[in-house]
Design a protein around this motif. Structure first.
Motif, PDB file in Angstrom:
ATOM      1  N   THR A  33       1.106  -1.341  -0.020  1.00 27.30           N
ATOM      2  CA  THR A  33      -0.486   0.157  -0.025  1.00 27.30           C
ATOM      3  C   THR A  33       0.713   1.500  -0.101  1.00 27.30           C
ATOM      4  O   THR A  33       1.123   2.134   0.624  1.00 27.30           O
ATOM      5  N   LEU A  82       3.407   2.835   1.919  1.00 34.66           N
ATOM      6  CA  LEU A  82       3.047   2.702   3.126  1.00 34.66           C
ATOM      7  C   LEU A  82       5.107   2.896   3.876  1.00 34.66           C
ATOM      8  O   LEU A  82       4.990   3.544   4.693  1.00 34.66           O
ATOM      9  N   ARG A 107      -2.085   4.771  -4.872  1.00 35.20           N
ATOM     10  CA  ARG A 107      -2.568   5.013  -3.656  1.00 35.20           C
ATOM     11  C   ARG A 107      -4.355   5.893  -4.489  1.00 35.20           C
ATOM     12  O   ARG A 107      -4.685   6.115  -3.475  1.00 35.20           O
ATOM     13  N   TYR A 151      -8.280   0.483   1.142  1.00 35.06           N
ATOM     14  CA  TYR A 151      -7.168  -0.457   2.274  1.00 35.06           C
ATOM     15  C   TYR A 151      -7.583  -0.002   3.708  1.00 35.06           C
ATOM     16  O   TYR A 151      -8.076   0.869   4.350  1.00 35.06           O
ATOM     17  N   PRO A 181      -6.482  -0.495   7.387  1.00 32.74           N
ATOM     18  CA  PRO A 181      -5.267  -1.300   8.036  1.00 32.74           C
ATOM     19  C   PRO A 181      -5.805  -2.189   9.610  1.00 32.74           C
ATOM     20  O   PRO A 181      -6.680  -2.588   9.578  1.00 32.74           O
ATOM     21  N   PHE A 223      -7.740  -0.897  12.502  1.00 34.17           N
ATOM     22  CA  PHE A 223      -8.511   0.381  12.193  1.00 34.17           C
ATOM     23  C   PHE A 223      -9.832   0.590  12.772  1.00 34.17           C
ATOM     24  O   PHE A 223     -10.279  -0.167  12.896  1.00 34.17           O
ATOM     25  N   TYR A 255     -13.245   6.737  12.872  1.00 34.00           N
ATOM     26  CA  TYR A 255     -13.381   8.129  13.978  1.00 34.00           C
ATOM     27  C   TYR A 255     -14.786   7.719  14.835  1.00 34.00           C
ATOM     28  O   TYR A 255     -15.637   7.597  14.510  1.00 34.00           O
ATOM     29  N   ILE A 305     -12.633  12.669   1.021  1.00 36.45           N
ATOM     30  CA  ILE A 305     -11.267  12.603   0.348  1.00 36.45           C
ATOM     31  C   ILE A 305     -10.868  11.444  -0.370  1.00 36.45           C
ATOM     32  O   ILE A 305      -9.681  11.700  -0.989  1.00 36.45           O
ATOM     33  N   ASN A 329      -4.977   4.482  13.529  1.00 38.23           N
ATOM     34  CA  ASN A 329      -4.672   3.725  12.493  1.00 38.23           C
ATOM     35  C   ASN A 329      -5.258   4.323  11.178  1.00 38.23           C
ATOM     36  O   ASN A 329      -5.388   3.772   9.886  1.00 38.23           O
ATOM     37  N   THR A 330      -5.794   5.768  11.545  1.00 35.46           N
ATOM     38  CA  THR A 330      -6.640   6.081  10.437  1.00 35.46           C
ATOM     39  C   THR A 330      -5.568   6.879   9.231  1.00 35.46           C
ATOM     40  O   THR A 330      -5.879   7.455   8.438  1.00 35.46           O
ATOM     41  N   GLU A 363      -3.239   5.416   8.179  1.00 35.11           N
ATOM     42  CA  GLU A 363      -2.354   5.163   7.319  1.00 35.11           C
ATOM     43  C   GLU A 363      -3.343   5.048   6.041  1.00 35.11           C
ATOM     44  O   GLU A 363      -3.412   4.818   5.002  1.00 35.11           O
ATOM     45  N   VAL A 364      -4.425   4.999   7.025  1.00 37.01           N
ATOM     46  CA  VAL A 364      -5.682   5.045   5.442  1.00 37.01           C
ATOM     47  C   VAL A 364      -5.513   6.719   4.429  1.00 37.01           C
ATOM     48  O   VAL A 364      -5.717   7.024   3.547  1.00 37.01           O
ATOM     49  N   LEU A 365      -4.995   7.800   5.106  1.00 35.79           N
ATOM     50  CA  LEU A 365      -5.080   9.140   4.829  1.00 35.79           C
ATOM     51  C   LEU A 365      -4.036   9.204   4.113  1.00 35.79           C
ATOM     52  O   LEU A 365      -4.189   9.636   2.728  1.00 35.79           O
ATOM     53  N   LEU A 366      -2.891   8.998   4.496  1.00 41.14           N
ATOM     54  CA  LEU A 366      -1.680   8.308   3.451  1.00 41.14           C
ATOM     55  C   LEU A 366      -2.029   8.024   2.334  1.00 41.14           C
ATOM     56  O   LEU A 366      -1.560   8.421   0.895  1.00 41.14           O
ATOM     57  N   VAL A 367      -2.944   6.632   2.075  1.00 41.61           N
ATOM     58  CA  VAL A 367      -3.427   5.676   1.140  1.00 41.61           C
ATOM     59  C   VAL A 367      -4.289   6.626   0.117  1.00 41.61           C
ATOM     60  O   VAL A 367      -3.898   6.355  -1.007  1.00 41.61           O
TER      61      VAL A 367
END
Lengths: 306, 368, 247
Positions: free
Chosen positions: A54, A56, A79, A84, A86, A89, A92, A107, B202-203, B205-209
């Motif tokens: 992914t 990262l 990306r 993905y 994680p 995970f 929020y 996003i 771990n959000t 990671e998702v934001l980076l991706v």
């Protein structure tokens, strides 16, 4: 074109003094539209592999591509194309179901409405709770919401790192049914899990242990490679039975497996009669012994001890 | 743009849904200002004063009586010569010495003009100012009473002298001080904590991706806390002006502009912290020890920088709060304009650019 | 001879209107391995907390090791061990420091700790690792060590909360061997798990659904009753009907 290619990937952690090799020369391919499982215990290197794919993490050696793009040089293209989820995970917690989903949709430069058809089957189960905060959802519900969030931008390849860990058996079953229906929509899925029984739900699996891939194949083919006969044995006293069978001269391996013990003999030709005699001699009662079909967990144990 | 808006909206959700933290953020500046304010100004009642009366006439007797009768003062000592003044202050109890020159009443009657010297102990500048203000107004009352029946006005001129701290360093400086401290805490700590929280759950990671640009991520993290900090600046100012009667002598817009600059400095520090930490606790600890302590110790409002050892004086220059403190003091208390603070502003601006450059260049688009 | 070490009688815990555990009754015998299953949110954790003396029941009664869960929680804590996947050992202490710490908490004598530590390390093949930080150990070893520490003070009952999550299949079995051995010594095992094959290793299994125990029997009888070939099927039949799923 393959959805994912991995060639000789190496990943090490730690300082110069103490290095831990998380991935040791790992290679695999995932075909388009395939549901591919990476199966192994915690610490096997699953998460490292997912993070490299992914984009990262950078690998210390080897090459990998996702949807034809290089994970190092073309990470931006990747990306845009992947979903993905994680491990651990948790979304929020203080945002509602709908707010979480809308956030991730935006996003990823899309909207819930644009891709609603893709997540409809899953989201419909969440809709009654859409104003509820994610933190107030059950484990199974959270996991469904997380999946929706990972899918909302219609990814080409979906990476799910241990999506079913800590989730009860019912929710796990439902989750795998969802993955099957996603597969039908043509999304390639890479999923990791420590639960061996989930292997059989994948098209192909890689069994991974201590950073090394022990076997890659369809679950059926992996099971076929288990050529020895496997017996399942039980008696009234299971723990004593286990100890006694492990002491038995012709035993190659014996371990507990659900309500039975699984037994592999050094010499298959001898058959079950000598074993039965041996156990009767040790005054075991209610002995049952029959041939059993090995499953992925048996194969994993076999491969681990090689 | 849509990405940015929803991100900012999400941050505000986080802020408003964590009621307890929000309450602390809103109330902390108010409580601090009030605490500082009252701790420094509540001793005015019945302050002990000393009198050196070289004239000893009806007029001086009346003024001394009026001072003593007021609820602010208590005439504790009568001095006999200038020499006693020093000793009176050294007792530590006397806050003010009132000196009447020889022939006070005669001067007043013949020249319509007389002088009273007010000597205040300005080691506590807030009290000194207040004490002399009260004394002056009592003397002015007396002067007005005298003047009502005469064609020519009498003029009694109180001459105020501050002893030990003639420039009144420290007067109301708690307001700029608290402002600097609050802004550092809210802006830097909250920004860093809110970013690090994304790592913890771990959000990140998702934001980076995701296709989200790092710049957009950083901006959307910074803006809500900058807004919140501006709210804090406003409450601090409102509370100081209304409740503590600390005036804003300079331009309010200039003050707010400088505050915004300092908030940006603090936010960029928060971004830097978030780059090097991965747990909320560490981020908090670094913000507290690395930012709040230097602000308190080297910012100049708790301990005067001039009286520090040389190495500490040099070190204080890299503390952004020091420059902001000077700016606010100059604009708010001294009423100076931009011409007088452009140097400090430039330094702060330079620091901010530097911190921002570092945090952008160090922003990781991958994990560790 | 049967000797009950845990008895629960209509044990109930309410949080406001929400009945987390609803009139749960069961007995666990000495030396028994008792599987405590249920979907997420079925009320397992709440029930377990009440039995460990960490949470006051709303109504009903229960005794653990002969002590009352309302009044004698301190006595209960002296007589039980506890281990979970989440909380087990201090990662930044060494193996022997962890053992010494836990043994110390239970007031064991220094000499006894020393002897038993050597014995334990030997048994787990951990003697060379005595001074290794726990975080440097593989997960499987950690879990085995954590279990051994939980029963180090010879408690009457040990509560295991999903002890084998994420552990490889061989280590998982080694872990269960430790459980069996402890049970043979007379320590009662009260265990929750998400692995249904592990449910088969238990002497008896209870399955909680929506705060109530819907089934309680040996794995064998349960399969017979529900006409199922595995515990997995039994569990699915029962838990599929669950209405609530709050954690």
């Amino acid at each position: 074109m393959q959805a994912v290619t991995v060639e000789h990937i190496v990943k090490k952690y730690g300082s110069k003094k103490e290095t831990v090799t998380a991935l040791d020369d790992v290679s695999l391919d995932v075909a388009q539209g395939e549901l591919f499982g990476v199966i192994g215990p915690d610490g096997a290197g699953k998460t490292s592999l997912f993070r490299i794919l992914t984009t990262l993490l950078l690998a210390d050696g080897g090459h990998a591509t996702v949807d034809g793009f290089d994970v190092v040089k073309q990470y931006k293209q990747i990306r845009n194309r992947i979903g993905y989820m994680p491990g651990k995970f948790s979304l929020y917690q203080d945002l509602s179901v709908e707010e979480n989903l809308r956030f991730f949709a935006t996003i990823f430069n899309t909207s819930i409405e644009a891709n609603y058809d893709l997540i409809k089957d899953i989201y419909i189960q969440l809709e009654p709770f859409k104003t509820r905060r994610a933190g107030k959802l059950s484990g199974g519900m959270k996991q469904k919401l997380a999946l929706c969030c990972a899918l909302i931008h219609r990814p080409v390849v979906l990476f799910l790192d241990e999506p079913t860990t800590g989730v009860d058996a019912v929710s796990r079953k439902e989750f795998w049914e969802m993955l099957k229906s996603l597969k039908k929509q043509g999304i390639s899925i890479l999923v990791s899990t420590p639960y061996m029984d989930e292997a059989e739900l994948c098209d192909r699996v890689a069994l991974i242990q201590s950073g090394k891939i022990m076997s890659i194949d369809s679950p059926q083919s992996i099971i076929k490679k288990f050529t020895k006969k496997m017996w399942s044995v039980r008696s009234a006293e299971m723990f004593r039975l286990l100890n006694d069978l492990q002491q038995y001269s012709n035993t190659e391996k014996c371990y507990a497996f659900g309500e039975f013990h699984h037994l592999v003999l050094k010499n298959d030709a001898e058959g079950m009669d000598p074993v039965m005699h041996y156990l009767e001699h040790l005054s075991h009662l209610e002995i049952e012994m029959q041939l059993a079909k090995p499953n992925i967990e048996d194969c994993f144990i076999e491969l681990m001890s090689q | 743009m849509k990405q940015f808006l929803i991100f900012v909206q999400k941050e505000f959700y986080h802020i408003f849904r964590d009621r307890k933290s929000l309450l602390i953020i809103i109330l902390m500046p108010i409580v601090q200002i009030i605490l500082f304010g009252f701790a420094l100004t509540n001793e005015i009642k019945d302050s002990d004063i000393a009198v050196l009366d070289e004239s000893k006439d009806v007029a001086t007797a009346e003024i001394i009586h009026r001072l003593d009768a007021s609820r602010y003062f208590n005439v504790a000592r009568y001095l006999h010569s200038q020499v006693d003044i020093e000793a009176a202050f050294k007792t530590g109890k006397i806050r003010l010495v009132v000196i009447f020159q020889n022939k006070f009443r005669e001067n007043l009657l013949h020249t319509n003009h007389a002088q009273i010297q007010l000597l205040a102990d300005a080691t506590d500048p807030n009290t000194a100012t207040t004490v002399t203000n009260y004394a002056t107004s009592i003397i002015r009352d007396y002067q007005n009473d005298l003047t009502t029946n005469t064609p020519l006005p009498y003029q009694i001129e109180p001459q105020v002298r501050m002893l030990y701290n003639p420039q009144l360093k420290g007067a109301y400086t708690f307001v700029p001080g608290v402002m600097a401290m609050i802004l550092i805490i809210i802006s830097a700590m909250m920004t860093s904590v809110s970013i690090v929280r994304e790592k913890e759950i771990n959000t990140m990671e998702v934001l980076l991706v995701s296709p989200l640009k790092p710049l957009l991520f950083i901006l959307s993290k910074a803006i809500p806390y900058m807004f919140l900090s501006l709210v804090n600046v406003s409450t601090i100012l409102i509370v100081s002006v209304t409740l503590l009667e600390v005036p804003i002598n300079g331009n309010l817009l200039l003050l707010m502009g400088e505050a915004l600059l300092f908030i940006t400095t603090a936010v960029s520090l928060g971004l830097m912290i978030s780059n090097v930490t991965s747990s909320q606790q560490t981020a908090q600890m670094i913000s507290l020890l690395g930012l709040m302590l230097p602000t308190l110790l080297l910012g100049g409002f708790m301990f005067p920088i001039e009286s520090m050892p040389k190495p500490l004086q040099v070190m204080s220059n890299i503390v952004p709060s020091k420059w902001f403190f000077i700016i606010v003091k100059d604009v708010m208390i001294k009423g100076l304009g931009f011409k007088m603070i452009w140097k400090e502003t430039l330094i702060l601006f330079g620091m901010t650019l530097f911190f921002l450059a570092i945090s952008f260049s160090k922003f990781k688009t991958r994990l560790a | 001879m049967r000797e009950a070490v845990i008895t629960a009688n209509k044990l109930t815990k309410k949080f406001g209107d929400f009945i987390a555990t609803n009139e749960v009754s069961f007995e666990v015998d000495k030396g028994e391995i008792f599987g405590f299953l249920g979907a997420n949110g079925a009320g397992k954790t709440t029930a377990m907390r009440m039995l460990c003396g960490l949470s006051m029941p709303s109504s009903g009664s229960a005794t653990v090791a002969g002590f009352d869960v309302y009044k004698q929680t301190e006595k209960i804590k002296q007589n039980i061990g506890y281990m979970s996947q989440k909380f087990s050992l201090y990662e930044d202490l060494t193996v022997s420091e962890n053992i010494r710490f836990y043994a110390g908490i239970y007031g064991m004598a220094r000499q006894a700790i020393k002897e038993k530590t050597a014995q334990l390390l030997n048994q787990l093949n951990l003697t060379p690792e005595a001074n290794t930080l726990v975080k440097a150990l593989p997960l499987g070893w950690k879990q085995k060590l954590a279990f051994s520490v939980a029963i180090f003070h010879e408690p009457k009952i040990v509560f295991l909360d999903e002890p084998t999550g994420g552990v490889d299949p061989i280590t998982r079995r080694e872990f269960w061997n430790l459980i069996y051995r402890a049970a043979e010594r007379g320590i009662t095992i009260f265990v929750t798990t998400h692995y249904m094959d592990e449910a088969e290793y238990c002497n008896r299994v209870s399955i909680m659904v929506d705060g109530k125990i819907e089934a309680l029997d040996t794995p064998r009888n349960l399969k017979k009753t529900f006409n199922a070939t595995s515990m997995d099927e039994v569990f699915l039949q029962l838990a599929r009907g669950a209405k609530r799923s709050d954690d």
